[in-house]
Write a protein that holds these residues in place. Structure first.
Motif, short mmCIF file in Angstrom:
data_model
loop_
_atom_site.label_atom_id
_atom_site.label_comp_id
_atom_site.label_asym_id
_atom_site.label_seq_id
_atom_site.Cartn_x
_atom_site.Cartn_y
_atom_site.Cartn_z
N CYS A 12 0.84 -1.20 0.00
CA CYS A 12 0.00 0.00 0.00
C CYS A 12 0.87 1.25 0.00
N GLY A 13 0.37 2.29 -0.66
CA GLY A 13 1.04 3.58 -0.62
C GLY A 13 2.43 3.55 -1.21
N ASP A 54 -6.84 0.98 0.68
CA ASP A 54 -6.70 1.96 -0.39
C ASP A 54 -5.28 1.95 -0.96
N SER A 55 -5.16 2.46 -2.18
CA SER A 55 -3.85 2.66 -2.82
C SER A 55 -3.02 1.39 -2.86
N LYS A 57 -0.87 -1.35 -4.56
CA LYS A 57 0.01 -1.41 -5.72
C LYS A 57 0.66 -2.78 -5.82
N ASP A 102 -0.50 0.23 -10.31
CA ASP A 102 -1.69 0.24 -9.46
C ASP A 102 -2.44 -1.08 -9.63
#
Length: 284
Positions: A12-13, A54-55, A57, A102
């Motif tokens: 993430c992030g 969220d986010s 990758k 992503d």
């Protein structure tokens, strides 16, 4: 079990970038290894551990370049997978990470050694707004009165497994495209008078393919691999040179109204998140 196709790490992030130091997540301390997965296992891992985050990758890893011990073995928790999972017993050296994508753009396709070799050699970035794999290769020292370089050059890579395409946009200067290597790709041109054209870039001259073409300023353009292709290397040259200010992405709904015969292509090559401008200061 050994593999030469890519393996993947979900995160993430900004936990992993192509420029930071070696990756050592908490699992390396608590379990002794970094969890990775194959292309067919990414969806299982995402649904089990990341679906509500969220986010998310996906780091694309060339297993031949991993310095630490890499072992395929049963996961620490029961998982719906047909084969063992790749575990990395040590820090992940970042030169083994050849791309970051992503999760929503991840295609779940195998990424073969020939594609990994190209990615590792050129260390592409992702072009803002479009997401195309690219690398700036030349920016003239001489500038025009408005600080625009007199010329620029870049190279890029279309790749079906990594969803690298060019989304519809137009530029304020002419652009020259060059075909270098790989599979044929299509350039879609939408002209101000309402007409459209598809140019096939490649080396099969018996089929009318081209290795170079000029796209006039103000023409909407997009590109993708021809059906069945895996990857293509290309270059773009501009004089005056490229700056972020010369770029405008299309509103694909408006584009479909003006070019209804290209509606399917417009849907396929729409700009991510409806952005129309490059980030402030990009390529300036």
């Amino acid at each position: 079990m050994t593999t030469h196709n890519a393996i993947f790490v979900l995160f993430c992030g900004g936990e992993i970038t192509l420029t930071n130091e070696d990756y050592a997540p908490s699992s390396l301390q608590s379990e002794g290894y970094i969890h990775a997965c194959t292309a067919t296992q990414v969806e299982v891992v995402y649904q089990r551990f990341y679906a509500n985050l969220d986010s998310v990758k996906v780091a694309v890893i060339d297993p031949r370049r991993v310095n630490a011990k890499l072992v395929f073995e049963a996961p620490s928790e029961p998982m719906d997978a047909h084969t063992g999972f790749p575990h990395i017993y040590g820090k992940l050296n970042l030169d083994a990470v050849v791309d970051i994508v992503d999760y929503q753009l991840f295609t779940h396709q195998e990424i073969t050694p020939d594609i990994l070799d190209v990615l590792a050699h050129y260390r592409f970035d992702r072009l803002p707004v479009e997401g195309t794999l690219y690398k700036s290769t030349w920016r003239a020292d001489n500038e025009l009165g408005d600080s625009t370089p007199v010329g620029t050059a870049m190279m890029g890579m279309y790749c079906s497994a990594l969803k690298s395409v060019s989304c519809f946009h137009r530029l304020t200067h002419d652009e020259v495209w060059h075909f270098y290597q790989g599979d044929a790709f299509n350039l879609y041109l939408l002209y101000p008078d309402g007409t459209s054209q598809t140019i096939v870039m490649g080396t099969d001259f018996s089929k009318g393919q081209q290795i170079q073409c000029r796209i006039p300023a103000g023409v909407w353009q997009a590109g993708e691999l021809a059906p069945g292709g895996q990857y293509a290397l290309f270059g773009c040259t501009m004089a005056p040179g490229f700056t972020g200010d010369c770029f405008e992405a299309a509103d694909h709904d408006a584009l479909k109204q003006s070019y209804p015969e290209m509606a399917a292509v417009c849907n396929r090559l729409a700009i991510n998140n409806h952005e129309t401008k490059m980030p402030a200061g990009f390529a300036s």
